[in-house]
Write a protein that holds these residues in place. Structure first.
Motif, PDB file in Angstrom:
ATOM      1  N   ASP A 240      -8.977  10.419  -4.752  1.00 30.26           N
ATOM      2  CA  ASP A 240      -8.033  11.278  -5.447  1.00 30.26           C
ATOM      3  C   ASP A 240      -8.729  12.176  -6.453  1.00 30.26           C
TER       4      ASP A 240
ATOM      5  N   TYR B 144       0.821  -1.218   0.000  1.00 30.38           N
ATOM      6  CA  TYR B 144       0.000   0.000   0.000  1.00 30.38           C
ATOM      7  C   TYR B 144       0.855   1.269   0.000  1.00 30.38           C
TER       8      TYR B 144
ATOM      9  N   PRO C 221       0.696   5.849  -0.729  1.00 31.98           N
ATOM     10  CA  PRO C 221      -0.660   5.297  -0.820  1.00 31.98           C
ATOM     11  C   PRO C 221      -1.441   5.820  -2.022  1.00 31.98           C
TER      12      PRO C 221
ATOM     13  N   ARG D 100      -3.376   3.493  -4.676  1.00 32.30           N
ATOM     14  CA  ARG D 100      -4.779   3.600  -5.075  1.00 32.30           C
ATOM     15  C   ARG D 100      -4.899   3.742  -6.576  1.00 32.30           C
TER      16      ARG D 100
END
Lengths: 303, 513
Positions: B115, B61, B83, B87
């Motif tokens: 995001d 992650y 991270p 993602r």
């Protein structure tokens, strides 16, 4: 009456500005007890720069800049070196009190021109209110609009939510990938800038000459104000006006010959600060959800 | 073997870790780890505390960077440095200790972890859609601190799902859930996996892994021990591989000498209002406990266990008659007084509640036994008392309870969780108490230590002592208790004999609010 209200408003601007900055910095989890010191730094820089450059607007710029720069000292220690925030903040104030005394020494006895008043056309024509709200200096307008902006910034904007998140739970903010330390550096710098401008307001508008420790505890009042306002911008405005009013009360009292000793009236603002803080702390113990949970806690990145 | 290879060829490998090593100073947390996760597969990562599971997934992650080795996504080598990037690659993670912000609303919590930028309205609609689709009901406008733990986990899951993850990492997701909530979670996970999302499921609970996962990789001391198909392996073998030795079974043979049952503790309508916003009020709690019995109090964390423990131990006091110990009203007595009557307490927090982390073990012993040493000496001698008095006691506790120390008299913080807990429980038994109240004794403790702690408790009750065991672990409650009750939102359910209550019933009581 008009004049009295204007005086109250103007007196409350320094604590309002400093309080706004501190509110942002506390929302991000940083408790900066150096507000008094940062205000003094702003005051002496503003005064010095006006004396040298001759332009009162330079005072705003250099006051804000000095506030930012001195806040970097605080950020470096508390955020980067993870020192205790309370101790460091107190240290900053003590340091700045001494430093500004030294820098201000050559300015003693000299007077600077005040910030010019700016009339806002049309609005200033409004009877009564026009003279109070729309014939003021630029910093006044900045301070008032800042409150509105900060309010919407904190609630509506994405960065505002992130900022609150960092103050609420820095571990989580870190784990979803936000740069906790960077955000706190920025917020503390904003706090420094506002405190610097608040400090600058004192020589630029209220008393146009230097005297050592001329903020006279306004930084501490600003700190109390943030708690009093339970970290809500509009309550901060209300609180600043109340404190401004109480400060002016002592002059009114002296002028009208009220049967209180003047020392008592002098200590009123501080007394109210203590009372307000005590009342709030009782409420806080019962669980005040506005308190940023990470307030005053250092963030250790490696885990 | 051939079949195995065929399967591998048929299913696409989504994430592959190759030779991953991570060190913290001299400590090797992950030692050349290889792992393959196929598309749509539920892959379990099994290991004890400190086996390196969390370290490994933190690297997936982007929270940690590997010192050596590579991570492949869809057969392309990637470097996941933060991270956000994780993602972007389609990796979502639900943390064991949730990464939520209690003071923010559900929508705000989710907003800042995405995001892409949404308006709050747009996002609220999206949240409702997702929660309907997967059966994860949630109110978007609620503040997180008003949600139950199960609901908070739903927020975390929704947050991940909104980013259409290809792989979802779940770190010990069931440790805070009731059995019914676990069932729901498993349903969601299975649906997700059917829709093509891979799941990396971290746990140390063997039954769960057998139920939910297709493949399991076992970690021990930072190394991969084995990767197995869960269909072909028993929980017993899994346990042995995880611990690295044969698992000792509890000697639960208990001799019930039902002849003279004396009442040890009576609690009458005990109530306490909560001290702050995050606390729980206790409401009319009644307990009846005989000597030689173990009363198990089940419940999900945060339902009043801490408050109950404080009231029983005397950290908070109330009306005299609320608590009767051997017929004596002690509801208004402080903890020290209760100790002298023969009660002992093992609170949930091992560090800085049960022990002072920076104190040596003998000093920690001294703090509990304070007043028992040189009790007959003169006033001055009493004042001059020193922690050296407790040295022998401390050594005895360490020996008797198999506490493994780095050296003879370490500080509390130098012990591992399991060993510290063995010490704390041993210390509370050392003074030969009549009644012991223990909260979450095996929370976060590895299987070996947990077994020996449970054995300690059983041995004590065989000596005709009364014991209250507060625990989140249902298996533990059923294994040890004679009587069972459930605490939920500050209410204690009616105490029943173990024979008269089923785990399902307990589970339902746990979920009741």
């Amino acid at each position: 009456m008009e004049n009295l209200l204007i005086t109250i408003l103007l007196t409350s601007i320094p604590i309002l500005l400093a309080g706004t900055g501190e509110l942002i910095s506390e929302k991000s989890g940083i408790l900066n007890l150096g507000v008094e010191g940062m205000m003094l730094t702003g005051a002496v820089s503003a005064l010095g720069s006006v004396l040298i450059l001759g332009n009162p607007y330079a005072g705003i710029f250099f006051g804000a800049l000095a506030g930012i720069l001195i806040s970097f000292i605080f950020s470096f220690f508390t955020i980067s070196l993870m020192t205790n925030q309370v101790a460091t903040g107190l240290g900053l104030t003590i340091f700045a009190t001494g430093l500004t005394g030294l820098i201000g020494e050559p300015f003693v006895g000299k007077t600077i021109p005040s910030l010019p008043k700016i009339e806002i056309i049309f609005f200033s024509e409004i009877p009564f209110l026009g003279a109070i709200f729309f014939k003021q200096d630029i910093l006044f307008y900045i301070a008032i609009s800042m409150i509105v902006l900060v309010h919407f910034f904190l609630i509506k904007s994405r960065f505002g939510i992130v900022l609150r998140a960092v103050g609420d739970n820095h571990e989580s903010a870190h784990s979803i990938g936000y740069p906790v330390k960077k955000i706190r550096w920025i917020c503390t710098a904003f706090g420094g800038m506002c405190a610097g401008m608040g400090g600058a307001y004192i020589p630029l508008v209220l008393t146009p000459h230097w005297s050592e420790g001329m903020t006279a505890g306004k930084g501490w009042i600003a700190l109390a104000l943030v708690v009093f306002a339970s970290w809500l911008p509009f309550r901060l405005l209300l609180g600043a006006l109340i404190f401004g009013g109480i400060t002016i009360l002592q002059f009114v009292g002296q002028a009208r010959g009220w049967p209180f000793p003047s020392q008592f009236l002098n200590m009123l603002p501080y007394l109210v600060t203590i009372i307000a803080l005590s009342l709030i702390s009782i409420k806080t113990r019962a669980g005040n959800i506005y308190v940023p949970s990470c307030l005053g806690k250092s963030f250790f990145e490696n885990n | 073997m051939l079949l195995h290879i065929m399967v591998n060829l048929n299913s696409k490998i989504l994430l592959k870790a190759n030779n991953i090593t991570k060190k913290f100073g001299n400590f090797v947390a992950n030692n050349s780890i290889d792992l393959e996760i196929k598309k749509g597969e539920i892959h379990a990562l099994l290991g004890e505390n400190g086996a390196g599971k969390s370290t490994l997934v933190k690297m997936f992650y982007g929270l940690l960077l590997p010192d050596e080795g590579e991570i492949f996504l869809n057969e392309k080598a990637v470097s996941i440095t933060n991270p956000k990037l994780a993602r972007y690659f389609g990796i979502g993670m639900v943390f064991q200790h949730f990464s939520l912000f209690p003071a923010l609303t559900v929508t705000e919590n989710i907003l800042i972890s995405l995001d892409k930028n949404f308006s709050k309205k747009e996002l609220e609609n999206k949240i409702s859609d997702i929660s309907k689709k997967w059966g994860l009901s949630i109110k978007p406008s609620k503040k997180v601190n008003e949600l139950s733990v199960g609901e908070q986990q739903r927020v975390e899951i929704i947050r991940c799902l909104l980013q259409n993850p290809k792989i979802l990492i779940m770190d010990e997701p069931t440790s805070v859930l009731s059995p019914q909530e676990i069932k729901n979670l498993f349903k969601v996970l299975k649906n997700l996996s059917n829709s093509g999302c891979s799941i990396l499921y971290i746990s140390h609970k063997l039954n769960e892994i057998k139920e939910i996962a297709k493949t399991v990789t076992i970690l021990k001391t930072g190394q991969v021990i084995d990767t197995l198909d869960t269909k072909n392996v028993s929980t017993k073998i899994l346990a042995e591989k995880m611990v690295g030795k044969k698992v000792v079974k509890l000697k639960t043979k208990r001799s019930f000498t039902k002849t003279k049952q004396k009442v040890a503790l009576l609690v009458n309508n005990l109530s306490r209002t909560k001290k702050n916003l995050f606390g729980v009020s206790l409401n009319n709690i009644n307990i009846f406990l005989n000597y030689g019995e173990i009363l198990g109090i089940a419940g999900i964390a945060g339902n009043g266990q801490v408050e109950l423990m404080e009231a029983l131990s005397g950290e908070t006091t109330g009306i005299k008659e609320e608590i009767m110990f051997e017929g004596k009203p002690i509801g208004d007595c402080k903890i020290d007084f209760r100790r002298r009557l023969g009660m002992e307490f093992v609170p949930e927090e091992r560090n800085n509640h049960a022990t002072v982390s920076d104190f040596k073990l003998n000093e920690n012993t001294f703090l509990t036994f304070f007043g028992r040493y040189n009790i007959n000496e003169s006033f001055i001698k009493k004042m001059m008392t020193s922690a050296n008095y407790s040295y022998e006691d401390s050594i005895e506790i360490i020996k008797k309870n198999d506490v493994r120390c780095p050296h003879e008299n370490p500080m509390a913080k130098q012990l591992s969780g399991g060993n510290l807990q063995k010490f704390i429980i041993g210390r509370s038994f050392q003074s030969n108490p009549k009644l012991v109240i223990i909260s979450q004794p095996t929370w976060g403790v590895d299987i070996g230590a947990a077994t020996s702690i449970r054995q300690q408790i059983i041995n004590l009750s065989q000596n005709q002592k009364a014991i209250i065991l507060i625990s989140q672990d249902l298996d533990e409650i059923f294994e040890l208790s004679d009587k069972i009750s459930v605490i939920s939102n500050g209410h204690l359910s009616k105490i029943k004999n173990k024979q008269n209550i089923s785990p399902t019933e307990v589970g339902l009581l746990m979920g009741k609010n």
